[in-house]
Motif scaffolding. Structure first.
Motif, short mmCIF file in Angstrom:
data_model
loop_
_atom_site.label_atom_id
_atom_site.label_comp_id
_atom_site.label_asym_id
_atom_site.label_seq_id
_atom_site.Cartn_x
_atom_site.Cartn_y
_atom_site.Cartn_z
N UNK B 49 36.95 17.09 17.53
CA UNK B 49 36.03 16.45 18.78
C UNK B 49 37.33 16.39 19.87
N UNK B 50 38.51 15.84 20.01
CA UNK B 50 39.93 16.20 20.67
C UNK B 50 40.29 17.69 20.98
N UNK B 51 39.93 18.38 19.81
CA UNK B 51 40.34 20.13 20.33
C UNK B 51 39.09 20.20 21.32
N UNK B 52 37.73 20.22 20.74
CA UNK B 52 36.58 20.27 21.30
C UNK B 52 36.16 19.62 23.12
N UNK B 53 37.22 18.52 23.26
CA UNK B 53 37.85 18.29 24.65
C UNK B 53 38.53 18.85 25.15
N UNK B 54 39.24 19.08 24.68
CA UNK B 54 40.72 19.84 24.80
C UNK B 54 40.20 21.36 25.20
N UNK B 55 39.24 21.86 25.38
CA UNK B 55 38.93 22.98 25.06
C UNK B 55 39.52 23.72 24.63
N UNK B 56 39.97 23.15 23.35
CA UNK B 56 40.70 24.00 22.10
C UNK B 56 39.93 24.86 21.40
N UNK B 57 38.46 23.89 20.96
CA UNK B 57 37.53 24.17 20.29
C UNK B 57 36.40 24.23 20.68
N UNK B 58 35.61 25.17 20.56
CA UNK B 58 33.89 25.91 20.61
C UNK B 58 32.53 24.71 19.94
N UNK B 59 31.93 25.16 20.77
CA UNK B 59 30.15 24.52 20.36
C UNK B 59 30.03 25.25 18.69
N UNK B 60 30.04 26.80 18.38
CA UNK B 60 30.09 26.84 16.78
C UNK B 60 31.26 25.57 16.33
N UNK B 61 32.27 25.56 16.33
CA UNK B 61 33.69 25.45 15.94
C UNK B 61 33.09 23.89 15.45
N UNK B 62 32.73 22.99 16.29
CA UNK B 62 32.09 21.72 16.02
C UNK B 62 31.00 21.61 15.19
N UNK B 63 29.89 22.56 15.34
CA UNK B 63 28.79 23.32 14.61
C UNK B 63 29.02 23.18 12.64
N UNK B 64 30.21 23.20 13.14
CA UNK B 64 30.75 24.44 11.63
C UNK B 64 31.87 23.41 10.60
N UNK B 65 32.41 22.16 11.84
CA UNK B 65 32.67 20.56 11.29
C UNK B 65 31.71 19.63 11.16
N UNK B 66 30.92 20.35 11.52
CA UNK B 66 29.42 19.02 11.46
C UNK B 66 28.67 18.79 9.90
N UNK B 67 28.75 20.76 9.93
CA UNK B 67 27.94 21.18 8.68
C UNK B 67 28.76 21.32 7.51
N UNK B 68 30.46 20.90 7.70
CA UNK B 68 31.60 20.58 6.69
C UNK B 68 31.52 19.51 6.14
N UNK B 69 31.09 18.34 7.24
CA UNK B 69 31.49 16.67 6.95
C UNK B 69 29.32 16.37 6.33
N UNK B 70 29.11 17.31 6.25
CA UNK B 70 27.76 16.58 6.40
C UNK B 70 27.77 17.12 4.89
N UNK B 71 28.03 18.28 4.19
CA UNK B 71 27.89 18.35 3.02
C UNK B 71 28.77 17.55 2.04
N UNK B 72 30.03 16.61 2.47
CA UNK B 72 30.64 15.68 2.06
C UNK B 72 29.77 14.50 1.72
N UNK B 73 29.62 14.13 3.07
CA UNK B 73 28.80 12.75 3.16
C UNK B 73 27.89 13.08 2.70
N UNK B 74 26.89 14.10 1.80
CA UNK B 74 25.73 14.06 0.99
C UNK B 74 25.65 13.60 -0.47
N UNK B 75 27.66 14.10 -0.72
CA UNK B 75 27.69 13.35 -1.67
C UNK B 75 27.98 11.99 -2.11
N UNK B 76 28.88 11.60 -0.96
CA UNK B 76 29.07 10.02 -0.86
C UNK B 76 28.27 8.96 -0.52
#
Lengths: 388, 211
Positions: B49-76
């Motif tokens: 989120x910080x990288x996105x805010x600072x213009x170092x990450x972009x929409x695709x990066x955020x979507x991919x991170x969210x996807x990975x996070x959700x995969x983990x959250x679905x287990x937990x």
């Protein structure tokens, strides 16, 4: 000085008699139907308009007598964005629906919508773009050339002594990819199916090159080359804060394809200037776009990050003509008072007009929530303070 | 022993398979879900989120991170039933009536979820009735409203007025966002806060639930 001469001066970075004004010369410098009707009624101008060029965004092209009265210096020549719109749309209750030639379903509910919204994407059901392209392909432009020729034959008489803009037939390279694949999926495909992303971008590029070839063929057949000064392309590459995908990905996948398009347009019509619309905070890629052959930049969304007008004019004013940025359309034009509108137009003219290189248009189409009073405050101020 | 820093890296770099694999290993080793979430997942989402805010990450990066996070959250998530402490708060989120734009709203939803909030994502074209119904049903702490269009953002005021009329405005905080929305607009319509990006939305939500 006629309109064509006025714009030619401006796009060659010279001051004309006044700052040129573009209304309806492209599908991103137009006016939405409701705002148009309100504004024209207020001053007793004709509320008639031509066949809708871009019904998706519900903009209208005023009839010629109104464009003359409004002193628009531009006239558009190009395919309609939705081909055979009147024939392919259907209505059920209050909802209009159409499937365009890209197999995208759009709907507009008259009771609440001011634009058509997209409901389906032809590649959304596939695991990847690569897989989807085995079953679906980008439409061949050759199937639509006859219809385009009929449409532009109707538009051409209006070119007269105005700046002719050869306008695109579809949205931009990434925009079309997003519409075809679905938004979130396409963004993730950049990581998960980069080859598919590249292939779809390439197919859309070819579609665009075929379109430009067919349009230039017709212009040459009619001997109208001298009436066209600008070739207009687009994409939407930026958010308010940054580019949507990384500048590096744009440099790798998108900008080289625009370069090919711009090389082609200059090869066919060496005297034209290449115009591109991309909203948002795109300052980091402006040098790359210039390098790729961009001459005219629109819409100059100066409220986005690092896009202040003084800085843009200072750093890119020698290389780029700014076409737009005349007034903010997200806040001032729709929500400000007429005085605020007038003040902002004056402030921006002071920054952008000196030395030419500026054509006035708001940051985007005049939206339906713009009052007649604000439209006329903008127009009156431009006509009065836009004189050199 | 599982190196949970690999989970942090997996989410930050948007790698779903790695994220799921490390999470499964950690669970098998008996590491508490709460520790995995607080110690690694939230930190990874904060960083992207910080990288996105600072213009170092972009929409695709955020979507991919969210996807990975959700995969983990679905287990937990199934392992945390009944543990009230896991949620930072409940958020009902939607794009307002007449507006079908949802990428920005979904990014905010993912960031909130990744940072420990329970998120009820209502989707797009959401009426005031639906917002109120969902807020009551889920006992939401926050309602988040999004609009992309200047012509639909005014509906946010209608939702706030409807919350007042229904007598539930005092029970819930209201956050708004979207391209044409500003801080001044938020104050004008009586919202509790505005954020211009997904990262800021998390900070604001944390502040509002702490009030």
């Amino acid at each position: 000085m006629n309109s064509r001469e006025r714009v030619i001066k401006a796009i060659n970075h010279q001051e004309a008699d006044r700052v040129p004004y573009d209304l309806s010369g492209t599908t991103v410098t137009g006016i939405c139907k409701g705002a148009f009707l309100n504004a024209m009624k207020e001053r007793g101008l004709s509320t008639d308009y031509e066949k809708e060029v871009d019904p998706i965004s519900q903009i209208v092209t005023p009839v010629e007598e109104t464009l003359v009265a409004l002193k628009s210096d531009t006239r558009r020549l190009g395919a309609r964005r939705v081909i055979n719109y009147e024939q392919i749309r259907t209505k059920e209750g209050s909802v209009w629906s159409l499937v365009d030639h890209w197999d995208c379903l759009w709907k507009l509910d008259e009771t609440k919508d001011l634009y058509y919204n997209q409901f389906t994407h032809p590649l959304e059901q596939y695991d990847s773009i690569t897989e989807g392209l085995k079953h679906w392909s980008v439409p061949k432009w050759s199937n639509y050339v006859e219809q385009m020729r009929a449409d532009i034959a109707e538009q051409a008489p209006a070119l007269g002594d105005y700046c002719g803009i050869a306008d695109r037939n579809c949205a931009g390279l990434t925009e079309m990819s997003l519409r075809i694949r679905g938004y979130e999926k396409w963004y993730m495909d950049i990581f998960m199916d980069p080859a598919g992303v590249e292939q779809l971008l390439e197919d859309v590029t070819q579609h665009k090159l075929d379109y430009w070839a067919s349009l230039f063929d017709w212009i040459e057949e009619q001997g109208l080359q001298d009436k066209i000064q600008v070739v207009s392309e687009c994409d939407d590459l930026g958010t308010q804060k940054s580019t949507l995908i990384s500048p590096d990905d744009l440099r790798k996948m998108v900008i080289p394809r625009f370069k090919r398009i711009w090389e082609y347009t200059k090869k066919r019509m060496p005297h034209i200037k290449n115009f591109m619309h991309t909203c948002g905070a795109v300052r980091p890629i402006l040098p790359d776009l210039i390098e790729a052959g961009l001459d005219i930049y629109n819409p100059v969304q100066f409220t986005a990050h690092d896009m202040d007008l003084k800085g843009l004019k200072r750093d890119f004013g020698k290389d780029l003509v700014f076409w737009g940025g005349g007034i903010d359309t997200q806040s001032t034009l729709c929500k400000g008072t007429p005085e605020e509108v007038s003040d902002e137009v004056k402030r921006i003219l002071d920054i952008m007009a000196p030395g030419g290189g500026f054509v006035f248009a708001p940051v985007h189409n005049v939206q339906d929530d713009v009052s007649a009073a604000n439209f006329w405050a903008m127009w009156d101020t431009l006509m009065e303070y836009g004189k050199y | 022993m599982t190196d949970l820093n690999l989970l942090y890296d997996a989410i930050l770099n948007g790698k779903l398979e790695q994220s799921v694999e490390v999470t499964n290993q950690a669970v098998a080793e008996g590491i508490e879900p709460q520790e995995i979430i607080n110690g690694y997942m939230i930190k990874a989402m904060e960083e992207i989120g910080l990288r996105f805010q600072n213009g170092e990450a972009f929409v695709p990066n955020l979507l991919m991170a969210a996807r990975a996070m959700k995969g983990s959250l679905d287990i937990l998530r199934p392992l945390m039933k009944g543990a009230n402490s896991v949620s930072m708060g409940k958020v009902v989120i939607g794009t307002v009536k007449g507006d079908l734009h949802d990428i920005g709203k979904n990014l905010v939803a993912s960031m909130l979820e990744g940072c420990g909030f329970e998120v009820i994502n209502l989707g797009v074209d959401i009426s005031s009735e639906k917002f109120i119904e969902a807020a009551k049903e889920h006992k939401a702490d926050i309602i988040c409203m999004s609009a992309l269009l200047t012509t639909t953002m005014n509906y946010m005021k209608e939702v706030i007025d409807a919350l007042e009329a229904a007598g539930v405005r005092k029970d819930v905080k209201v956050m708004i966002g979207g391209a044409p929305v500003t801080d001044a607009f938020a104050q004008q319509i009586g919202a509790d806060g505005y954020s211009e990006n997904a990262n800021g939305a998390v900070a604001l939500a944390r502040k509002l639930v702490a009030e």
